[in-house]
Structures are given as C-alpha cells and as structure tokens.
Design an enzyme around this catalytic site. Structure first.
Site: not given
Length: 609
Positions: A145-146, A148-149, A152, A174, A309
């Site tokens: 779905l996404a 990141a560093s 995911q 996640k 954020d």
C-alpha cells in the site's frame, strides 16, 4: 549488530540486512567521509580565507556552495535510504541553525523508496508473529500500500477468530524493512561521531550543541522504529478524543502487533487534500480547514500530545451517514474506528455543528508525536497570546521562557524584526498575502532569518516537531480554503488562555505586593545600619578587579604604542634605504625592539591579572 550507543564502526550486516543497502561498514565510512569533506570545505571558506584577507571570495560563493552541499546530501540520502532520509527531513526544519539555501533544498526530500520484495517482508513478519501469514491473516495483499525508508504497509484481513475479538476485520499491516534496526544503529553511530567532531570546533560549538541535537534525533528515530510505541501512541491519541465526533483514529489489533509488525484497522477514506472528492461527498473544504485547525490546536493546548506529521497522507475525511440516509458519495462508517460517531460532548468546542456530524477527521501514523511538558505548554500559551496580540516583545520573552533564547542573547533586533513583521503582515489572510509583492516577502524572510541565525538559538526537537505540525496545518488549511486565516483560529484559544491566566496574574501580583511590602518594611533599618557602618569607618570596597582591568588596559595601550613605533621605524628605514643605506638598515633593525615588546610584553606580567 553494533551497539547504537557506540561511536565505533559497525560490523558487516548479516542475513537480510545487506541485500539492498550497502554493507554497514561501507555505509558508516561513506557518511563520515561526506561529513569530513563538508567540515574541511567549511573550515577553508569560513575561517582560512577570511584570515588571508579573502572574505569577499568566501561571501560571494556562499549561497552557491550551500545549495551544492544540500544537493549532494540529497543524493546521498536517496542512495543510502534508511535513516539518512529522516536526517535530511530533520535538517530541513532546522531554520534556527542552518542557512535557507540548505533547508529549502532539503524540504523536498520525500520518504519514498522502492518497496522491499514481499518474500523478505513475509520472512520478517512470520518470524515476529510466530505463525505463517496464512494462519495470521485470512488474506494478505502482496502489493504494498505504501513503502517508506523504515517500513512498508500491506492491506490484509483478520481471521474470523481475531475479527470476533477485535471487532473489525479489514486491517493495514505495517512491517519494518528487514535489517533496518542495524541500518539505524549504523547511521546513529556515524552521526554521533560527527557530533563529537563538531563539539571540538569552536565556532560551531559556540553556536549549537551538536551532540545534543544528535541525541534528540536518535531518541525520536528509535521510537519511530518501535511499533509497540506507535501502537500505544495511537491508543493514547484515541483516548484524548474519546466521545469527540470530529476525530477518529484506527484501533490496534494487539494480537497481531509486535515491535516490528503493527496491525491497525483499515480506516482509509478521502484524503484531506482531495478537494474534488470532498465536494463530491457533499463536504465543504472550508469547513474541513476550520475543524482541522481546531483539532490541531486542541492537541497542542488541551491535551499536550500532538500529531507531529499531519501531512495529507496521514489524515482522511471519513463521511458519516446522516439520519440513516447516505450522503452523496459517502462511504459507510469505517469498521474498527477507535471513537466512531459518538454523541457530542456537552459544551464541546464543536457546538451545534456536532449534533449531526456529517464527517470526521481520521488520523493515522502515530510514529512521530510531540509531547508538550507543562512548562513548555505555559511558555507556548504566552507565545500564542503575544502572537495573537501582535506583541513582538512578548514573543521574545516567551521564547526565553521556553528556553529557545539564551538569557545572554541580544534580543533588540529580534523584537524589532517581529514588530515589523506583525505591523506589515499581521492579521492578513492567505488570499491577501498572495497580493503582496514577492520581493517584499523575500526581504522580510532574509532579514528575519539573518536575525535568528545571529542569535544563540537552538530549538529542542520537541518544539521543532510542534513548529512542523503548525506549519503543515497552516499550509493544509490554506490549500483547502484560500481565505483561511490562522489568526482567526488562534484567537479563541488566546482569549480563553487570557481568561485562564488572569487568575494566575492576580495571584502573582498579590504575592509581589506582599514581597514589596516586606522589603519596604525592612528598608529603614537596613539604611540605618549602612549609615552607622560608614560613620564607624567599617565599610570597605574591593577595588582589586578594577585595578586589574586598568592594568590590562594600560598594558594594551603600551603594546599598541610599540606596534605603531615599529611600523614607523620600519617604513622610515625603507624610505631612506636607497638614499642612505646605513641609516635605513639601522632604523629597520631598531624597529625589531618595539616589535618584540608588542608581541611578548603580555607574556611576562608580574603578579596576577
């Protein structure tokens, strides 16, 4: 795995840690090599060239050098990934210690990296959960779905048994990137070494406490890769807004959550910045902007626990059903929400609008939260009251209370800059600000930035997270409603805070009055004691410090005269050297005596100075 508290070089990775990232030792050396080049370049242009009388050369190339430096770090961060992207994002917010050429270039650094192959994600998730994914979930979408560093996300569905326990079935899982804990430890070890270097450089150490900055960043980073910490933060956030129909947060599936795997209810809905989708669902974007600002300021002033954020990917607008009839384009209520569509709290800030809520704001991703201690919260109250009343001097005093400005800072220039800023732009909405000449904005920004960087200012990272949250809030709201004015959102809080502080003010004034009365009561006796001691000749004054300072001044004057005499004899000798070589040589030779006195007289002082 290297101990993340050690400044030494890490060992090479094992297992899945090094398949995509460079070997950890090479990564460590590459970070240090980049930092060393930057330090050498900075020393040459900022210290060496000015001492050689080439200050103009350094100043003329500074803007280009800073921009090139930021671009090179941008490339390094993208290539290395891991924590270095977070470092770039952290640096982009350090307007207090870094020039705008660097912060502007790094502001566009996005935490978007290639996805990890699902087979590696599967290995880590199964090791953490202790069961195969087919047993842990009824279904698991292998398409991320996404990504990141640090991790995911994948969509999944809980088993019927787990769904019965949790009350929801659709989830987002996640998972940490394999080996990211080793990468983070390596990056932090390198950053701590660089911080130690900076501490030994005087012109840097006088301006910023680099090791403290690294430790603040390290604490935030280690919390962000601990998904148990994020899960607890999600529940705390939900509890803060329990019963508030404006706000929602995903529930945690604790049965499928560990330090490296986080399973939350799937609350995906309309992205907050998707204006077309909002209008299609019958939702006014301007109303969303107003409620979003209210909710963010509630977090800051009421709860002291702020989502730091709040970018568009982390906030959804979830439509409700009103009166049993679905709104146009509205999605059904999201299962697994933590607060749901609870009835409005009596006397809540939402008022009559909350009686039949048409939608709610759903927050996700609680890895970056800012907690506001009561001391800083009081200082921020003072700061916002001063901001609402356009009081530049009051804002500087509040900044000192928070600890941003050191007591020794010269604040007159900052007060003047803030007063000028409020006098020109205070109270303007974003639509009005768009009509202002951009060159005027640029002039104010440059002057204000130069003023801030000239002061001994160092913002704690917690306060930086708050500034980031307010900045993102302001930008988001202006995108939803061009007429949005953040001062109008602050004003109700400032009014309430003034009312709350009025009682404290009365108490403080009464205490001060009692203290002053005590001083006045004792004053006649103290004056009489002093007069008696003067009459008796028992009053003495210590003038030794004044004498030592006068002695130093006298020495400096003498050495200055010697330096002038040296220059006069040397020049005179050079002028007569051609006409009368003997006299010229004598004069130039004698000039060495005052030179020696000017250079070494201070080394042979007698007695303490």
């Amino acid at each position: 795995m290297v101990d993340d508290r050690s400044p030494g070089a890490p060992a090479k990775p094992t297992g899945a840690a090094g398949d995509q990232a460079p070997p950890l030792r090479a990564r460590y050396r590459r970070i240090l090599a980049f930092a060393a080049r930057v330090l050498v370049q900075t020393w040459w242009f900022e210290l060496a060239l000015p001492r050689l009388g080439l200050t103009g050369v350094a100043e003329s190339s500074r803007e280009r050098r800073m921009r090139t430096l930021a671009q090179r770090f941008h490339v390094l961060a993208v290539e290395l990934g891991g924590l270095m992207i977070k470092v770039g994002q952290f640096m982009s917010s350090r307007l207090d210690v870094l020039p705008p050429e660097i912060t502007a270039e790094l502001a566009g650094l996005q935490d978007e990296v290639p996805a990890v192959p699902v087979d590696r994600i599967r290995v880590l998730a199964e090791a953490e959960l202790g069961v195969p994914l087919e047993r842990a979930f009824a279904s698991f979408d292998e398409t991320p779905l996404a990504a990141a560093s640090l991790g995911q996300a994948h969509r999944a569905r809980l088993s019927d048994e787990d769904a019965a326990v949790t009350g929801f079935a659709d989830v987002v899982v996640k998972v940490q990137r394999p080996g990211i804990d080793q990468v983070v430890a390596t990056d932090l070890a390198a950053l701590r070494r660089v911080g130690g270097w900076l501490r030994r450089i005087r012109f840097v150490a006088d301006r910023v406490d680099a090791p403290a900055l690294v430790e603040e960043f390290a604490q935030t980073s280690l919390e962000e890769i601990d998904y148990l910490h994020e899960a607890a933060a999600a529940e705390r956030f939900a509890e803060n807004f329990a019963g508030d129909p404006r706000v929602d947060a995903p529930a945690v599936a604790w049965e499928r959550t560990t330090r490296r795997v986080l399973t939350l209810a799937d609350v995906t809905a309309i992205k907050i910045n998707d204006v077309d989708a909002l209008r299609a669902a019958g939702i006014d974007p301007a109303d969303v902007a107003r409620v979003f600002a209210e909710v963010m300021f509630d977090q800051l002033f009421t709860h002291g626990f702020v989502h730091a954020d709040p970018h568009p990917g982390n906030i959804f607008v979830t439509p409700h059903r009103a009166g049993g009839v679905g709104m146009p384009g509205a999605a059904p209520p999201v299962p697994g929400s933590a607060t749901g569509a609870a009835p409005p709290v009596p006397g809540s800030a939402t008022g009559a609008d909350a009686a039949h809520p048409a939608w709610r704001l759903t927050f996700i991703d609680f890895g970056m939260m800012a907690e506001v201690p009561e001391g800083i919260r009081h200082g921020l109250r003072t700061l916002f009251i001063a901001a609402a009343s356009r009081d530049g001097k009051g804002m500087v005093a509040a900044a000192q209370e928070i600890g941003v400005l050191m007591p020794s800072a010269e604040n007159r220039e900052l007060e003047r800059a803030l007063s000028a800023l409020f006098a020109r732009f205070g109270g303007m909405g974003f639509a009005e600000l768009r009509d202002v000449d951009p060159r005027e904005f640029q002039g104010f920004a440059e002057e204000f930035g130069d003023t801030m960087r000239s002061l001994p200012v160092q913002l704690p990272e917690g306060l930086l997270l708050l500034i980031r949250a307010v900045s993102l809030t302001s930008g988001m709201c202006s995108g939803l409603d061009p007429q949005f004015n953040i001062w109008e959102s602050i004003e109700p809080y400032a009014t309430r805070l003034l009312a709350d502080e009025s009682g404290n003010l009365v108490r403080d004034l009464s205490q001060q009055a009692m203290s002053n009365a005590g001083i006045l009561w004792r004053l006649p006796k103290r004056i009489d004691d002093i007069i008696t001691r003067v009459d008796e000749g028992s009053v003495t004054f210590d003038t030794s410090r004044i004498e030592r300072r006068l002695d130093r001044i006298d020495g400096l004057v003498r050495r200055g005269v010697s330096a002038l005499l040296f220059a006069a004899l040397l020049i005179a000798g050079a002028l007569v050297l051609t006409a009368n070589p003997a006299l010229g040589i004598v004069l130039m030779s004698v000039s060495a005596l005052p030179l020696l006195h000017a250079l070494f007289a201070g080394l042979f002082r007698r007695g303490p100075r």
